[in-house]
Scaffold this active site. Structure first.
Site, PDB file in Angstrom:
ATOM      1  N   HIS A 290       8.436  -8.219  65.376  1.00 18.58           N
ATOM      2  CA  HIS A 290       9.667  -8.161  66.182  1.00 18.58           C
ATOM      3  C   HIS A 290       9.369  -7.370  67.449  1.00 18.58           C
ATOM      4  O   HIS A 290       9.446  -6.143  67.466  1.00 18.58           O
ATOM      5  CB  HIS A 290      10.784  -7.506  65.352  1.00 18.58           C
ATOM      6  CG  HIS A 290      12.110  -7.455  66.051  1.00 18.58           C
ATOM      7  ND1 HIS A 290      13.294  -7.261  65.357  1.00 18.58           N
ATOM      8  CD2 HIS A 290      12.455  -7.571  67.353  1.00 18.58           C
ATOM      9  CE1 HIS A 290      14.301  -7.243  66.219  1.00 18.58           C
ATOM     10  NE2 HIS A 290      13.814  -7.422  67.433  1.00 18.58           N
TER      11      HIS A 290
ATOM     12  N   HIS B 256       9.704  -7.918  71.817  1.00 19.57           N
ATOM     13  CA  HIS B 256      10.059  -8.705  73.012  1.00 19.57           C
ATOM     14  C   HIS B 256       9.054  -8.344  74.085  1.00 19.57           C
ATOM     15  O   HIS B 256       8.984  -7.177  74.495  1.00 19.57           O
ATOM     16  CB  HIS B 256      11.474  -8.367  73.465  1.00 19.57           C
ATOM     17  CG  HIS B 256      12.512  -8.577  72.395  1.00 19.57           C
ATOM     18  ND1 HIS B 256      13.241  -9.736  72.273  1.00 19.57           N
ATOM     19  CD2 HIS B 256      12.910  -7.779  71.369  1.00 19.57           C
ATOM     20  CE1 HIS B 256      14.057  -9.639  71.240  1.00 19.57           C
ATOM     21  NE2 HIS B 256      13.879  -8.458  70.661  1.00 19.57           N
TER      22      HIS B 256
ATOM     23  N   HIS C 293      17.999 -12.682  65.438  1.00 22.76           N
ATOM     24  CA  HIS C 293      18.570 -11.331  65.329  1.00 22.76           C
ATOM     25  C   HIS C 293      19.916 -11.472  64.606  1.00 22.76           C
ATOM     26  O   HIS C 293      20.720 -12.337  64.961  1.00 22.76           O
ATOM     27  CB  HIS C 293      18.843 -10.743  66.709  1.00 22.76           C
ATOM     28  CG  HIS C 293      17.628 -10.244  67.433  1.00 22.76           C
ATOM     29  ND1 HIS C 293      16.512 -10.998  67.609  1.00 22.76           N
ATOM     30  CD2 HIS C 293      17.369  -9.047  68.021  1.00 22.76           C
ATOM     31  CE1 HIS C 293      15.606 -10.285  68.293  1.00 22.76           C
ATOM     32  NE2 HIS C 293      16.108  -9.099  68.550  1.00 22.76           N
TER      33      HIS C 293
ATOM     34  N   GLU D 169      22.263  -6.389  63.655  1.00 21.62           N
ATOM     35  CA  GLU D 169      21.817  -5.224  64.436  1.00 21.62           C
ATOM     36  C   GLU D 169      23.095  -4.464  64.810  1.00 21.62           C
ATOM     37  O   GLU D 169      23.340  -3.369  64.318  1.00 21.62           O
ATOM     38  CB  GLU D 169      21.060  -5.673  65.694  1.00 21.62           C
ATOM     39  CG  GLU D 169      20.614  -4.524  66.593  1.00 21.62           C
ATOM     40  CD  GLU D 169      19.983  -4.999  67.922  1.00 21.62           C
ATOM     41  OE1 GLU D 169      20.210  -6.156  68.310  1.00 21.62           O
ATOM     42  OE2 GLU D 169      19.268  -4.181  68.554  1.00 21.62           O
TER      43      GLU D 169
ATOM     44  N   ASP E 245      10.263  -3.584  68.712  1.00 18.76           N
ATOM     45  CA  ASP E 245      11.355  -4.229  69.455  1.00 18.76           C
ATOM     46  C   ASP E 245      11.084  -4.239  70.969  1.00 18.76           C
ATOM     47  O   ASP E 245      10.575  -5.232  71.477  1.00 18.76           O
ATOM     48  CB  ASP E 245      12.692  -3.542  69.129  1.00 18.76           C
ATOM     49  CG  ASP E 245      13.905  -4.432  69.344  1.00 18.76           C
ATOM     50  OD1 ASP E 245      13.730  -5.603  69.690  1.00 18.76           O
ATOM     51  OD2 ASP E 245      15.044  -3.946  69.147  1.00 18.76           O
ATOM     52  N   ASP E 246      11.446  -3.172  71.664  1.00 19.70           N
ATOM     53  CA  ASP E 246      11.217  -3.053  73.118  1.00 19.70           C
ATOM     54  C   ASP E 246      10.593  -1.684  73.365  1.00 19.70           C
ATOM     55  O   ASP E 246      11.271  -0.763  73.855  1.00 19.70           O
ATOM     56  CB  ASP E 246      12.548  -3.166  73.869  1.00 19.70           C
ATOM     57  CG  ASP E 246      13.240  -4.489  73.580  1.00 19.70           C
ATOM     58  OD1 ASP E 246      12.815  -5.515  74.139  1.00 19.70           O
ATOM     59  OD2 ASP E 246      14.185  -4.492  72.765  1.00 19.70           O
TER      60      ASP E 246
HETATM   61  N1  ADE Z   1      16.566  -8.485  73.545  1.00 19.06           N
HETATM   62  C1  ADE Z   1      15.612  -7.563  73.673  1.00 19.06           C
HETATM   63  N2  ADE Z   1      15.775  -6.607  72.755  1.00 19.06           N
HETATM   64  C2  ADE Z   1      16.855  -6.933  72.015  1.00 19.06           C
HETATM   65  C3  ADE Z   1      17.532  -6.337  70.915  1.00 19.06           C
HETATM   66  N3  ADE Z   1      17.141  -5.193  70.371  1.00 19.06           N
HETATM   67  N4  ADE Z   1      18.616  -6.955  70.427  1.00 19.06           N
HETATM   68  C4  ADE Z   1      19.033  -8.088  70.973  1.00 19.06           C
HETATM   69  N5  ADE Z   1      18.440  -8.685  71.997  1.00 19.06           N
HETATM   70  C5  ADE Z   1      17.362  -8.119  72.522  1.00 19.06           C
HETATM   71 ZN    ZN Z   2      14.900  -7.452  69.164  1.00 16.11          ZN
END
Ligand code: ADE
Ligand code: ZN
Length: 335
Positions: free
Chosen positions: A10, A12, A190, A193, A271-272
Site C-alpha cells: 500500500h 502511492h 481503500h 480508513e 501509504d504516503d
Molecule cells: N491517496 C493517497 N493517499 C491516500 C489515502 N491515505 N487515502 C485515500 N486516498 C489516498
Molecule cells: Zn492509501
C-alpha cells in the site's frame, strides 16, 4: 534495528515525493510553488483529516510533468525503500490526477515504468504497478481511463480506489471493477480508513476485491471482523498514516495489535511516506517502540505481507526465505 524484509502493498508513488524533490522538479520545470522554501512547505504537513492531506498531495503534483520526473520520483522511492527492508513493492499511481492537469497517460505510465525497470537487479526489489482511481471523481471517467490503460497495454497488475472516501462508496464503482475483473486484473480498494465498516463490506461483496487497503474501521463491527478472519482477507494497514490523518488519536491507541490478536491478515505499509513521517522501517520502528513488538510479531506482519502479495509461488518462497533468514540471524534483537 536491521529492517525486517517485507512486501510493501500500500504505497502511492505520488506520496513519496519528498519536499527536496518537489523543489528540484519545480526548478527544472519552471513551476512556481506557493512556498518560499522547503521549510515553508514542510510547515504545511499538519493534517486534520484525509481531505486536508489530499489538498496538498494533489497540489504538489504540479511539479510532475515529464517522463523523467515520474522516473526520478520512482527511483527515489526505490532507493529509500531498499534501505527500509522492502523486497517487493506493489505501487499505486493516480493517473487521473495527472490527466486532469494535462499530463498525458503515457507520460505518467511510461515514466513510472521506466523508474521501475531494473529495480530487482539494482535494488533487490521486485515490483508491480496498480492503477488507482479517484473515488471523488465520476465513475464513468474512471472506466474510460481504465479502457485507455488496457488499450495501451499498460503494465498494470491491478486497480485500486483511493482519494476522499466518505460519501463515495464502493457501490459507485461496480462497472469499473467488473471491467477490471473481466480483464484479468487484481482488485484492491481503500475502505474503512475514514469510511464506515459497511464500505468494507461493499468492497468485498460488490467489488470482490483481493485486498482491502486500510480496513481499520472493521474493528467497529464484530460480524465483519469474524468474516475477514475466516476469509483471511488481507488488510494493508498504514499506522503512521492513520496517526497523521487523525483516523486514530495516537499510535498507542492504534487497533493494529488488537487486529493481529484477532487473527486478521494485517500487514504494515507506508501509504504516503513523504507526508506521514516515514517509510516501512519507520513504521516498524514506531510500532516496536510503542507496542514492544517482538521478533515473532514482526515476522508475522512481514509474512502476512508476502502471503498477500501478487507474486508467483517462486517469488513468494524467496521472500519468505528472506524473512526466515532475518529471524534466524537474530531478528529484532540483533542491531
Ligand atoms: N491517496 C493517497 N493517499 C491516500 C489515502 N491515505 N487515502 C485515500 N486516498 C489516498
Ligand atoms: Zn492509501
Amino acid at each position: 534495528m536491521r529492517p525486517v524484509p517485507t512486501a510493501e502493498l500500500h504505497l502511492h508513488i505520488e506520496g513519496t515525493l519528498e519536499p527536496e524533490l518537489i523543489f528540484a522538479l519545480a526548478e527544472r520545470n519552471g513551476v512556481e510553488l506557493p512556498y518560499a522554501d522547503i521549510e515553508e512547505l514542510r510547515r504545511q504537513y499538519e493534517f486534520v483529516d484525509l481531505q486536508s492531506f489530499l489538498n496538498l498531495y494533489y497540489s504538489n503534483m504540479t511539479v510532475l510533468q515529464t517522463e523523467r520526473d515520474f522516473a526520478d520520483m520512482t527511483r527515489s522511492y526505490l532507493t529509500r525503500a531498499a534501505a527500509a527492508g522492502v523486497r517487493h513493492a506493489e505501487i499505486m499511481m493516480d493517473p487521473q490526477a495527472h490527466l486532469s492537469r494535462g499530463v498525458p497517460l503515457a507520460t505518467c505510465v511510461n515514466g513510472v515504468t521506466a523508474g521501475l525497470a531494473g529495480s530487482e537487479q539494482e535494488f533487490g526489489i521486485s515490483t508491480e504497478l496498480i492503477a488507482a482511481f479517484l473515488r471523488d471523481e465520476p465513475a464513468d471517467e474512471a472506466l474510460a481511463v481504465l479502457e485507455e490503460l488496457l488499450a495501451m497495454n499498460a503494465p498494470i497488475i491491478g486497480i485500486g480506489l483511493d482519494s476522499a472516501e466518505v460519501g463515495h462508496p464502493p457501490s459507485d464503482f461496480l462497472a469499473l471493477y467488473e471491467r477490471a475483473h473481466s480483464a484479468g486484473l487484481k482488485c484492491v480498494a481503500h475502505a474503512g480508513e475514514e469510511g464506515p465498516p459497511d464500505y468494507i463490506r461493499q468492497a468485498l461483496d460488490l467489488l470482490e476485491v483481493d485486498r482491502v487497503d486500510h480496513g481499520i474501521r472493521c474493528m467497529e463491527d464484530e460480524e465483519l471482523v469474524e468474516r475477514l478472519v475466516a476469509e483471511q482477507m488481507p488488510l494493508t494497514v498504514c499506522p503512521l498514516s492513520n496517526v497523521r490523518l487523525r483516523a486514530v488519536d495516537t499510535l498507542a491507541v492504534h487497533p493494529l495489535p488488537g487486529m493481529l490478536e484477532r487473527g486478521l491478515n494485517v500487514c504494515v505499509n507506508s501509504d504516503d511516506p513523504a507526508y506521514f513521517g516515514g517509510y516501512q522501517d519507520d513504521n516498524f520502528a514506531r510500532l516496536q517502540e510503542t507496542f514492544g513488538f517482538n521478533t515473532g510479531q514482526l515476522v508475522k506482519l512481514a509474512e502476512n505481507s508476502v502471503q498477500s502479495a501478487f507474486v508467483t509461488d517462486e517469488r513468494r518462497r524467496e521472500l519468505l526465505a528472506e524473512i526466515e533468514a532475518w529471524q534466524n540471524s537474530g531478528g529484532a534483537d540483533r542491531p
